[in-house]
Design a protein around this motif. Sequence first.
Motif, PDB file in Angstrom:
ATOM      1  N   GLY A 132       0.813  -1.209   0.000  1.00 38.68           N
ATOM      2  CA  GLY A 132       0.000   0.000   0.000  1.00 38.68           C
ATOM      3  C   GLY A 132       0.848   1.261   0.000  1.00 38.68           C
ATOM      4  N   LEU A 133       1.944   1.246   0.759  1.00 34.18           N
ATOM      5  CA  LEU A 133       2.811   2.424   0.817  1.00 34.18           C
ATOM      6  C   LEU A 133       3.426   2.743  -0.539  1.00 34.18           C
ATOM      7  CD1 LEU A 133       4.726   1.973   4.199  1.00 34.18           C
ATOM      8  CD2 LEU A 133       3.196   3.847   3.601  1.00 34.18           C
ATOM      9  N   ILE A 134       3.922   1.702  -1.224  1.00 34.46           N
ATOM     10  CA  ILE A 134       4.533   1.925  -2.532  1.00 34.46           C
ATOM     11  C   ILE A 134       3.510   2.515  -3.500  1.00 34.46           C
ATOM     12  CG2 ILE A 134       5.540   0.789  -4.555  1.00 34.46           C
ATOM     13  CD1 ILE A 134       6.816  -1.215  -2.614  1.00 34.46           C
ATOM     14  N   THR A 135       2.318   1.912  -3.514  1.00 33.44           N
ATOM     15  CA  THR A 135       1.262   2.386  -4.411  1.00 33.44           C
ATOM     16  C   THR A 135       0.806   3.787  -4.033  1.00 33.44           C
ATOM     17  OG1 THR A 135       0.512   0.093  -4.539  1.00 33.44           O
ATOM     18  CG2 THR A 135      -0.935   1.761  -5.477  1.00 33.44           C
ATOM     19  N   PHE A 136       0.684   4.025  -2.733  1.00 38.62           N
ATOM     20  CA  PHE A 136       0.192   5.306  -2.253  1.00 38.62           C
ATOM     21  C   PHE A 136       1.163   6.439  -2.549  1.00 38.62           C
ATOM     22  CE2 PHE A 136      -0.493   8.397   1.273  1.00 38.62           C
ATOM     23  CZ  PHE A 136      -1.784   8.771   0.940  1.00 38.62           C
ATOM     24  N   TYR A 137       2.447   6.207  -2.298  1.00 37.29           N
ATOM     25  CA  TYR A 137       3.440   7.249  -2.571  1.00 37.29           C
ATOM     26  C   TYR A 137       3.520   7.525  -4.062  1.00 37.29           C
ATOM     27  CZ  TYR A 137       5.410   7.797   2.122  1.00 37.29           C
ATOM     28  OH  TYR A 137       5.587   8.119   3.436  1.00 37.29           O
ATOM     29  N   GLY A 138       3.375   6.470  -4.881  1.00 42.79           N
ATOM     30  CA  GLY A 138       3.337   6.686  -6.319  1.00 42.79           C
ATOM     31  C   GLY A 138       2.133   7.518  -6.727  1.00 42.79           C
ATOM     32  N   ALA A 139       0.986   7.260  -6.071  1.00 43.12           N
ATOM     33  CA  ALA A 139      -0.225   8.025  -6.364  1.00 43.12           C
ATOM     34  C   ALA A 139      -0.062   9.488  -5.962  1.00 43.12           C
ATOM     35  CB  ALA A 139      -1.422   7.408  -5.634  1.00 43.12           C
ATOM     36  N   LEU A 140       0.566   9.723  -4.813  1.00 48.84           N
ATOM     37  CA  LEU A 140       0.784  11.094  -4.357  1.00 48.84           C
ATOM     38  C   LEU A 140       1.688  11.862  -5.311  1.00 48.84           C
ATOM     39  CD1 LEU A 140       1.294  10.617  -0.505  1.00 48.84           C
ATOM     40  CD2 LEU A 140      -0.634  11.737  -1.624  1.00 48.84           C
ATOM     41  N   ALA A 141       2.636  11.146  -5.913  1.00 46.27           N
ATOM     42  CA  ALA A 141       3.547  11.806  -6.850  1.00 46.27           C
ATOM     43  C   ALA A 141       2.851  12.131  -8.165  1.00 46.27           C
ATOM     44  CB  ALA A 141       4.758  10.911  -7.114  1.00 46.27           C
ATOM     45  N   ARG A 142       1.763  11.405  -8.501  1.00 48.27           N
ATOM     46  CA  ARG A 142       1.086  11.585  -9.783  1.00 48.27           C
ATOM     47  C   ARG A 142      -0.104  12.535  -9.708  1.00 48.27           C
ATOM     48  NH1 ARG A 142       1.142   6.715 -13.562  1.00 48.27           N
ATOM     49  NH2 ARG A 142       3.078   5.642 -13.081  1.00 48.27           N
ATOM     50  N   GLY A 143      -0.896  12.410  -8.642  1.00 47.27           N
ATOM     51  CA  GLY A 143      -2.149  13.154  -8.600  1.00 47.27           C
ATOM     52  C   GLY A 143      -2.207  14.147  -7.461  1.00 47.27           C
ATOM     53  N   PRO A 144      -3.223  14.993  -7.449  1.00 50.92           N
ATOM     54  CA  PRO A 144      -3.393  15.973  -6.364  1.00 50.92           C
ATOM     55  C   PRO A 144      -3.563  15.274  -5.023  1.00 50.92           C
ATOM     56  CG  PRO A 144      -4.846  16.448  -8.213  1.00 50.92           C
ATOM     57  CD  PRO A 144      -4.287  15.089  -8.456  1.00 50.92           C
ATOM     58  N   MET A 145      -2.873  15.732  -4.001  1.00 50.23           N
ATOM     59  CA  MET A 145      -2.997  15.134  -2.670  1.00 50.23           C
ATOM     60  C   MET A 145      -4.433  15.221  -2.163  1.00 50.23           C
ATOM     61  SD  MET A 145       0.419  16.299  -0.594  1.00 50.23           S
ATOM     62  CE  MET A 145       2.062  15.971  -1.226  1.00 50.23           C
TER      63      MET A 145
END
Length: 288
Positions: A73-86
């Motif tokens: 979840g952390l890997i996916t989540f940090y990747g999501a934060l880098a791509r989309g608006p927080m």
Amino acid sequence: MVTVLALGAALAYGVADFLGGAVSRRATALQALLWCVPVGFAVVLTAALVDGGAPTAPSLARGFGAGLAGGTGLITFYGALARGPMSVVAPVSALAAAILPVAFGVLRGERLGATVVAGVLLCLVAIGMVSMERDAEAPAERRLTDSGPLMAAVSGVCFGVFFTVLGAAGEDGGLWPIVGSRVGNLAVVLTAVAVTLRLRGGNLGPRVSGRALIALALLSGTLDAGANVLFVVATQQGLLSLAAVLTSLYPAITVLLARVAYSERLRAVQRVGLAVAATGVVLVTAGG
């Protein structure tokens, strides 16, 4: 006490996610986690030793299993934060993360008072409202394959498994299940690093460099680990379903920080969602 502990976990998670997202935007998710996860392990290990509980094989095993899900979840989540608006990513992840532990708690017989139930429902509604995406006109294909929402939902399911397994560990082993979970986190991150290095010819992308960025990464890992401790103690003091919902309010913190730091504008529905969240917390507190 459960309310205070869970809200404390929400605050710590919210700030940790914001800082981790800020680091990921300048480096990569894996590079950020290579700093965050080890320092988090040191924090929870220290907490477990101070707590004085005795580690047991079942508690460590359950924690390790939770950590595998949490690390993914952390890997996916940090990747999501880098791509989309927080302001979009964090609430979507939290909504998915809240559903599983609440369902598990209800299935195993947890019963909440009417006022608490009303507050919990408002909190779930609030998470959904805060997560409503601003760019509604973006192509659906782009949102699903290239933006944060889908990745955030996947990370939320992983976090839901993490919360459920870790919360179900109970008081057996004190805080040692969290130590086991951090070992699981580390195993997932190191595996992802090894695979990425092999696929990309030894390139993990931009590194976390500079004192300020390293400090943010270390602080993010410390706060995330502290939030883990507060969440587990909250589940030991009260109901898993209640602790999970209150802890899942952390996006409110991430959204507000993103609003200040990145000028991510809040839609009217998101502002209402924050007010609904506050009302839900008041009801939960009054009913608890």
